[in-house]
Design a protein around this motif. Sequence first.
Motif, PDB file in Angstrom:
ATOM      1  N   LYS A   1       0.748  -1.137   0.206  1.00  0.00           N
ATOM      2  CA  LYS A   1      -0.037  -0.038   0.000  1.00  0.00           C
ATOM      3  C   LYS A   1       0.822   1.055  -0.052  1.00  0.00           C
ATOM      4  O   LYS A   1       2.012   1.402   0.768  1.00  0.00           O
ATOM      5  CB  LYS A   1      -0.952   0.015   1.190  1.00  0.00           C
ATOM      6  CG  LYS A   1      -1.849   1.153   1.238  1.00  0.00           C
ATOM      7  CD  LYS A   1      -2.855   0.953   2.705  1.00  0.00           C
ATOM      8  CE  LYS A   1      -3.451   2.225   2.684  1.00  0.00           C
ATOM      9  NZ  LYS A   1      -4.444   2.221   4.123  1.00  0.00           N
ATOM     10  N   GLY A   2       0.591   2.197  -0.917  1.00  0.00           N
ATOM     11  CA  GLY A   2       1.227   3.269  -0.886  1.00  0.00           C
ATOM     12  C   GLY A   2       2.701   3.263  -1.651  1.00  0.00           C
ATOM     13  O   GLY A   2       3.568   4.250  -1.520  1.00  0.00           O
TER      14      GLY A   2
ATOM     15  N   GLN B   1       7.466   3.111   0.487  1.00  0.00           N
ATOM     16  CA  GLN B   1       6.165   3.244   0.947  1.00  0.00           C
ATOM     17  C   GLN B   1       5.751   4.243   1.594  1.00  0.00           C
ATOM     18  O   GLN B   1       6.270   4.919   2.363  1.00  0.00           O
ATOM     19  CB  GLN B   1       5.896   1.937   1.887  1.00  0.00           C
ATOM     20  CG  GLN B   1       4.236   1.551   2.220  1.00  0.00           C
ATOM     21  CD  GLN B   1       4.114   0.377   3.244  1.00  0.00           C
ATOM     22  OE1 GLN B   1       5.059  -0.016   3.895  1.00  0.00           O
ATOM     23  NE2 GLN B   1       2.904  -0.074   3.484  1.00  0.00           N
TER      24      GLN B   1
ATOM     25  N   ILE C   1       2.329   6.192   3.139  1.00  0.00           N
ATOM     26  CA  ILE C   1       0.869   6.050   3.556  1.00  0.00           C
ATOM     27  C   ILE C   1       0.627   7.043   4.832  1.00  0.00           C
ATOM     28  O   ILE C   1       1.435   7.351   5.485  1.00  0.00           O
ATOM     29  CB  ILE C   1       0.542   4.777   3.859  1.00  0.00           C
ATOM     30  CG1 ILE C   1       1.397   4.028   4.965  1.00  0.00           C
ATOM     31  CG2 ILE C   1       0.502   3.690   2.599  1.00  0.00           C
ATOM     32  CD1 ILE C   1       1.155   2.658   5.690  1.00  0.00           C
TER      33      ILE C   1
ATOM     34  N   GLU D   1       1.291   0.204   9.311  1.00  0.00           N
ATOM     35  CA  GLU D   1      -0.223  -0.142   9.508  1.00  0.00           C
ATOM     36  C   GLU D   1      -0.615   0.786  10.849  1.00  0.00           C
ATOM     37  O   GLU D   1      -1.568   1.517  10.755  1.00  0.00           O
ATOM     38  CB  GLU D   1      -0.423  -1.489   9.410  1.00  0.00           C
ATOM     39  CG  GLU D   1      -2.044  -1.633  10.016  1.00  0.00           C
ATOM     40  CD  GLU D   1      -2.230  -3.071  10.092  1.00  0.00           C
ATOM     41  OE1 GLU D   1      -3.806  -3.265  10.133  1.00  0.00           O
ATOM     42  OE2 GLU D   1      -1.438  -3.917  10.037  1.00  0.00           O
TER      43      GLU D   1
ATOM     44  N   SER E   1       0.554   4.840  10.599  1.00  0.00           N
ATOM     45  CA  SER E   1      -0.249   5.601   9.352  1.00  0.00           C
ATOM     46  C   SER E   1      -1.602   6.184   9.744  1.00  0.00           C
ATOM     47  O   SER E   1      -2.277   6.844   9.099  1.00  0.00           O
ATOM     48  CB  SER E   1      -0.132   4.830   8.298  1.00  0.00           C
ATOM     49  OG  SER E   1      -1.151   3.527   8.435  1.00  0.00           O
TER      50      SER E   1
ATOM     51  N   ARG F   1       2.195  10.628   8.737  1.00  0.00           N
ATOM     52  CA  ARG F   1       2.457  10.098   7.348  1.00  0.00           C
ATOM     53  C   ARG F   1       3.849   9.308   7.681  1.00  0.00           C
ATOM     54  O   ARG F   1       4.623   9.433   8.068  1.00  0.00           O
ATOM     55  CB  ARG F   1       2.734  11.600   6.558  1.00  0.00           C
ATOM     56  CG  ARG F   1       3.268  10.901   5.151  1.00  0.00           C
ATOM     57  CD  ARG F   1       3.570  12.229   4.364  1.00  0.00           C
ATOM     58  NE  ARG F   1       4.116  11.891   2.973  1.00  0.00           N
ATOM     59  CZ  ARG F   1       4.279  12.956   2.028  1.00  0.00           C
ATOM     60  NH1 ARG F   1       4.367  14.016   2.389  1.00  0.00           N
ATOM     61  NH2 ARG F   1       4.761  12.615   0.957  1.00  0.00           N
TER      62      ARG F   1
END
Length: 274
Positions: free
Chosen positions: A4-5, A20, A22, A46, A49, A53
């Motif tokens: 993700k990101g 990454q 996110i 996880e 975030s 940031r």
Amino acid sequence: MSLKGGRYIEVDPGIELFIQDIGTGDPLVFMPGFTFTTEVFSEQAEYFSKKNRVIVIDPRSHGRSTLTLHGNDYATHGTDLAKVLDVLNLKDVTLVGWSFGCLTIWEYLKQRGLTNVKSLVLVDMSPKALSTNHEEDWVEGPLNDIAAAYTTYLRNSKGQREFIAGYAKNVMVQRELSEEELNWLVEQSLRTPYYIAANLFASGMFSDYRQEAKLASEAVPTLTVIAEHWAETAVKFTRNLTPQSKIEVLGGHLMFWEHGEKFNTLLENFLEGK
């Protein structure tokens, strides 16, 4: 598998770093250690975030970043970190380094200073990895053991596998790893070929960032997280060199992976000034 990101940033012509990126809020930048990748910080990414940031970086020749024969040293890694922060236009960052990732952070401070740094989190790495006085100084190990790692294990892929597997089982964690977990950790490292890993190992072992560590701890809030197995020596060394640094002791070398909830609480409390 995509993260993700995930995105790429070019730091030299033809050389891209995978990052990454996110979440929103105060920037929190994570640097993995020797031959490891963004994926070791998945639990931290996880968790944090939700309020911050979070930027996690694969250094050059690590993980999804470009494999290159050039710049596999911590002076270049520090320059690469600076370029990433510039491209992302990050201000007042908290830099979190694990193991040799701390060397990247200290090198960044050497090159750029502390103007853009809000705070530092240094996870289980001495700013001077080698010393002839290994019983008093916080070092990676006796000189003969370090020499053996370089001259014996990091000469081929088989040796690298054996080195990382042994380190994972005996130093990184405090419990018995499942076969799947051990294979995953070893495969993380093997994304960096042995001939590049050897360059990084030598660069890291011959680094000396005591001055940068001392000056930084005097200027910005600093947290040093130390593994239990060498805590007595490492805590004494840290208190002598950087007495302003807050010190926490937790788990093995990979404590944020094995004891993720405890580590996240320590980091969150530090970020909140507790």
